[in-house]
Design a protein around this motif. Structure first.
Motif, short mmCIF file in Angstrom:
data_model
loop_
_atom_site.label_atom_id
_atom_site.label_comp_id
_atom_site.label_asym_id
_atom_site.label_seq_id
_atom_site.Cartn_x
_atom_site.Cartn_y
_atom_site.Cartn_z
N UNK A 1 0.71 -1.19 0.16
CA UNK A 1 -0.02 0.16 0.03
C UNK A 1 0.86 1.21 0.13
N UNK A 2 0.34 2.37 -0.33
CA UNK A 2 1.25 3.43 -0.58
C UNK A 2 1.14 4.33 0.77
N UNK A 3 2.18 5.55 0.50
CA UNK A 3 1.94 6.40 1.67
C UNK A 3 0.93 7.65 1.33
N UNK A 4 0.01 8.18 2.19
CA UNK A 4 -0.53 9.24 2.14
C UNK A 4 0.13 10.41 2.50
N UNK A 5 0.12 11.50 1.46
CA UNK A 5 1.07 12.58 1.76
C UNK A 5 0.34 13.94 1.42
N UNK A 6 0.39 15.09 1.94
CA UNK A 6 -0.11 16.05 1.47
C UNK A 6 0.06 16.51 0.15
N UNK A 7 -1.06 16.86 -0.50
CA UNK A 7 -0.88 17.45 -1.92
C UNK A 7 0.33 18.23 -2.51
N UNK A 8 0.89 18.07 -3.20
CA UNK A 8 2.17 18.81 -3.74
C UNK A 8 3.28 18.85 -3.01
N UNK A 9 3.45 17.82 -1.97
CA UNK A 9 4.80 17.90 -1.17
C UNK A 9 5.99 17.54 -2.11
N UNK A 10 6.97 18.37 -2.11
CA UNK A 10 7.84 18.05 -2.92
C UNK A 10 8.61 16.56 -3.00
N UNK A 54 12.88 10.49 5.28
CA UNK A 54 12.06 9.58 6.03
C UNK A 54 10.79 9.15 5.34
N UNK A 55 10.49 9.81 4.40
CA UNK A 55 9.14 9.17 3.55
C UNK A 55 9.69 7.96 2.76
N UNK A 56 10.87 7.92 2.23
CA UNK A 56 11.41 6.96 1.24
C UNK A 56 11.56 5.58 2.41
N UNK A 57 11.94 5.82 3.59
CA UNK A 57 12.02 4.54 4.55
C UNK A 57 10.54 4.20 5.00
N UNK A 58 9.70 4.85 5.13
CA UNK A 58 8.27 4.61 5.81
C UNK A 58 7.63 4.04 4.56
N UNK A 59 7.98 4.02 3.03
CA UNK A 59 7.08 3.74 2.25
C UNK A 59 7.24 2.01 1.94
N UNK A 60 8.43 1.63 2.82
CA UNK A 60 8.86 0.19 2.69
C UNK A 60 7.76 -0.67 3.49
#
Length: 305
Positions: A1-10, A54-60
């Motif tokens: 499953x994916x991460x849910x992130x704020x719209x337009x986050x770089x 951090x997002x890169x690692x939380x995506x795993x």
């Protein structure tokens, strides 16, 4: 499953180029799933870089995770555009009204200051106290780890003779702990700090448990409250080029800057870094999310206590 992130986050565009599946809020609202809610208190100067790391690692992980970013009311970042902060970060006063499955508090470049001299010390210790009743499990990284150990357990920090800078081997002291599931007998961890905590101080506190350390870097991981708190003195979240950028930044200002240890191929900056920590970084964050957040947090998030 994916991460849910704020719209337009770089970080979204950066990670999509790495083939990491992320989902903005607009699309996520169409899925009928109770995501894990993770809040990140990002104290690092380069917010976008730390967000992406951090997002890169939380995506795993196969779980859907909703990421929110917290900012301090008593501190205004100098190295991140105010527009970015307004768009993607919320004050603690807003986010404190909710409960969270997990929380990450990053390091900060203020470790040589006395804790009480930090301008936001009162606010951040209030956040630490709040997390104990509003978060299932919290990761404290580098300065935040030292600060939380001091605040909760009166563990002091000690200055180093010279900066601990490089990639250092660590040994899990209890390989059967779920946080170390899949780890090798030795794993590498980046460090970049001027202070340390001592094993002798930690061993005096019954509530604390040193779970990883290295012969040169010392204590690297401490656990408390059966995994509701982890204190990590290094930076497993670092991207491959983070220490390289730090070295070149400082070498351009001073002539006493040493090469980061165990980092460059053949100890030559021109040959670039040899990445030796990435697989264990992914394992650690995946294990934290699975064993200490997902399997421990109540389905009704308001039941966290």
């Amino acid at each position: 499953m994916p991460l849910r992130l704020p719209d337009k986050l770089p970080a979204i565009d950066i990670l999509k180029h790495e083939n990491i599946f992320v989902m903005d809020e607009s699309r996520a609202h169409t899925q009928m799933i109770r995501p894990l809610k993770i809040v990140i208190l990002n104290l690092m100067p380069l917010k976008v870089t730390t967000e992406t790391d951090l997002i890169r690692l939380l995506s795993n992980t196969p779980l859907q995770i909703e990421i929110n970013f917290m900012k301090l009311h008593s501190h205004t970042p100098k190295n991140t555009p105010i527009e970015h902060m307004k768009m993607f970060y919320k004050d603690f006063s807003v986010l404190s009204e909710q409960k969270w499955d997990g929380m990450i508090v990053t390091g900060a470049p203020i470790e040589q200051m006395a804790f009480e001299d930090v301008e936001y010390w009162q606010e951040i210790t209030g956040i630490f106290d709040w997390a104990r009743t509003h978060v299932t499990s919290t990761l404290y990284i580098c300065w935040a780890a030292q600060a939380a150990l001091y605040h909760f357990y009166q563990v002091p920090k000690h200055p180093l003779e010279k900066k601990r800078f490089g990639i250092f081997p660590q040994t899990p002291l209890d390989p059967l702990l779920p946080i170390f599931r899949g780890f090798d007998d030795v794993f590498m961890m980046p460090h970049s700090r001027h202070t340390e905590v001592w094993r002798s101080d930690i061993d005096k506190v019954d509530a604390l448990r040193v779970i990883a350390e290295g012969p040169e870097s010392g204590v690297s991981m401490v656990m408390a409250r059966e995994g509701r708190e982890f204190f990590i003195t290094g930076h497993l979240e670092y991207a491959p080029d983070t220490l390289d950028k730090e070295y070149k930044r400082d070498a351009g200002k001073r002539d006493d800057v040493e090469l980061p240890k165990n980092y460059y191929r053949d100890n030559d900056p021109a040959k670039g870094p040899l990445v030796t920590w990435r697989s264990h970084a992914n394992l650690l964050f995946n294990n934290w999310i699975n064993y200490y957040v997902y399997q421990e947090t109540p389905y009704n998030i308001n039941e966290i206590k």
